[in-house]
Write a protein that holds these residues in place. Structure first.
Motif, short mmCIF file in Angstrom:
data_model
loop_
_atom_site.label_atom_id
_atom_site.label_comp_id
_atom_site.label_asym_id
_atom_site.label_seq_id
_atom_site.Cartn_x
_atom_site.Cartn_y
_atom_site.Cartn_z
N ARG A 1 0.83 -1.21 0.00
CA ARG A 1 0.00 0.00 0.00
C ARG A 1 0.87 1.26 0.00
NH1 ARG A 1 -2.54 -1.13 4.25
NH2 ARG A 1 -4.29 -2.24 3.31
N ALA A 2 1.94 1.26 0.75
CA ALA A 2 2.84 2.40 0.78
C ALA A 2 3.50 2.63 -0.56
CB ALA A 2 3.89 2.21 1.87
N LEU B 1 1.56 6.79 -6.79
CA LEU B 1 0.41 7.57 -7.26
C LEU B 1 0.41 9.02 -6.76
CD1 LEU B 1 -2.50 4.96 -6.91
CD2 LEU B 1 -1.27 5.63 -8.98
N TYR B 2 1.31 9.38 -5.83
CA TYR B 2 1.29 10.73 -5.26
C TYR B 2 1.50 11.82 -6.32
CZ TYR B 2 2.68 14.85 -2.67
OH TYR B 2 2.77 16.13 -2.21
N PRO B 3 2.46 11.69 -7.24
CA PRO B 3 2.59 12.75 -8.26
C PRO B 3 1.34 12.94 -9.09
CG PRO B 3 4.56 11.39 -8.20
CD PRO B 3 3.53 10.68 -7.37
N ALA C 1 0.90 4.06 -2.92
CA ALA C 1 0.63 5.47 -2.59
C ALA C 1 1.77 6.38 -3.03
CB ALA C 1 0.40 5.61 -1.09
N THR C 2 2.99 5.91 -2.85
CA THR C 2 4.14 6.71 -3.28
C THR C 2 4.17 6.87 -4.79
OG1 THR C 2 5.39 5.88 -1.38
CG2 THR C 2 6.64 6.88 -3.17
N GLU D 1 -1.74 12.27 -8.09
CA GLU D 1 -2.73 12.93 -7.25
C GLU D 1 -2.42 14.43 -7.11
OE1 GLU D 1 -2.65 10.90 -3.59
OE2 GLU D 1 -3.68 9.09 -4.32
N TRP D 2 -1.14 14.78 -6.95
CA TRP D 2 -0.76 16.19 -6.81
C TRP D 2 -1.14 16.98 -8.04
CZ3 TRP D 2 2.38 19.78 -9.14
CH2 TRP D 2 2.69 20.91 -8.39
N ARG E 1 -4.28 20.09 -8.38
CA ARG E 1 -3.96 21.50 -8.61
C ARG E 1 -5.15 22.31 -9.12
NH1 ARG E 1 -0.88 22.58 -5.05
NH2 ARG E 1 -1.64 20.55 -4.33
#
Length: 306
Positions: free
Chosen positions: A48-49, A55-57, A52-53, A59-60, A64
């Motif tokens: 999961r980590a 997919l973070y860009p 998430a790491t 999501e960011w 916006r």
């Protein structure tokens, strides 16, 4: 093809595969096992980590536009709120300023009315308060209209004073209002007394017709008159009570080519902005009337028999 040669045996298991129900049961059991194992031993936490790491860009980048729209909306809401607060503050400030001006004006008016009451007690003659309504329409004279007339017992010739001194004289009386000619009118004259020297003279309105001053006429060039001398009513005319302030000497010109001095005086009363005034009964009305001739003839003289 003869019927005996057909193969009537079922296909093997690995060709047919499990049934849909079997697949459902196996997947459900596997899911239940994974959920219990994750709850107990957190075996999916690293996966999961990592997801998430990764997919973070994305999501960011995806957030916006949403955050930008939210910021713009918040900015305009705060701007409208600030403008509304500023408008309310300005209205409140204007109201407070208006109230402060009203309070100041009421204090000034209260002080003037107190001085009028003190002047009324000092004069000792009958008087009544009046309010100046407006200036007369004649541009070549200096007159005002007050809210007292025949209905209130105002008589022609009554002196009119404010808290500072003599303002003028009633020259025309109507049922509900009266016309007051100011002391600075060029047709107005008032007997005055120099409080310093005791000399009497006549003060006339401004001869130029522009108003705002008085003039002592027919004063000898060597007359004892100085700038700052206070001129009061003399009382010899039977109209004005004696001792009322009229004007102060503002300018004295002694010319060699003339036997008279040119003396300008500044009125003590507020001839340009009086609001509340006092109408005084003329001294002639306070004096006892003479008896009629027949009564005088019928009255026996001293030593004369009836």
């Amino acid at each position: 093809m003869p019927l005996g040669t057909l193969d009537r045996s079922p296909p093997p298991f690995f060709k047919q595969g499990p049934s849909a129900l079997s697949k459902l049961m196996v997947c459900s059991a596997l899911a239940l096992f994974l959920m219990v194992a994750d709850a107990r031993f957190r075996i999916a936490q690293p996966l999961r980590a990592a997801v998430a790491t990764a997919l973070y860009p994305l999501e960011w980048v995806a957030m916006r536009p949403v955050l930008g729209l939210r910021f713009v909306g918040t900015y305009f809401e705060s701007l409208q709120g600030a403008q509304a607060s500023e408008a309310a503050a300005r209205r409140k400030l204007a109201q407070q300023s208006l109230r402060a001006n009203q309070v100041e004006e009421l204090e000034i008016e209260n002080g003037r009315l107190r001085k009028l009451l003190e002047l009324r007690e000092r004069i000792g003659t009958r008087a009544q308060a009046a309010e100046v309504l407006y200036d007369a329409a004649d541009p070549y004279s200096r007159k005002v209209i007050i809210d007292r007339g025949l209905a209130q017992g105002i008589a022609p010739g009554s002196p009119v004073v404010d808290e500072s001194g003599v303002l003028g004289q009633v020259t025309r009386v109507h049922p509900l209002v009266s016309e007051v000619t100011l002391v600075i009118d060029r047709e107005q004259a008032i007997p005055v007394l120099n409080a310093r020297t005791g000399s009497r003279s006549l003060a006339y309105g401004d001869p130029s017709g522009q108003g705002g001053a008085l003039e002592l006429r027919y004063m000898p060039g060597n007359a004892d008159v100085q700038v700052g001398d206070l001129l009061t009513t003399s009382g010899v005319d039977g109209v004005y009570p004696p001792g009322l302030p009229v004007a102060k000497v503002a300018k004295v010109e002694r010319r060699a080519d003339s036997g008279f001095a040119r003396i300008e005086c500044a009125p003590q009363a507020m001839v340009q902005g009086a609001k509340h005034v006092m109408v005084i009964t003329p001294l002639s009305a306070e004096l006892p009337q003479r008896p009629p001739p027949e009564d005088a003839a019928a009255t026996p003289r001293k030593g004369q028999r009836k």
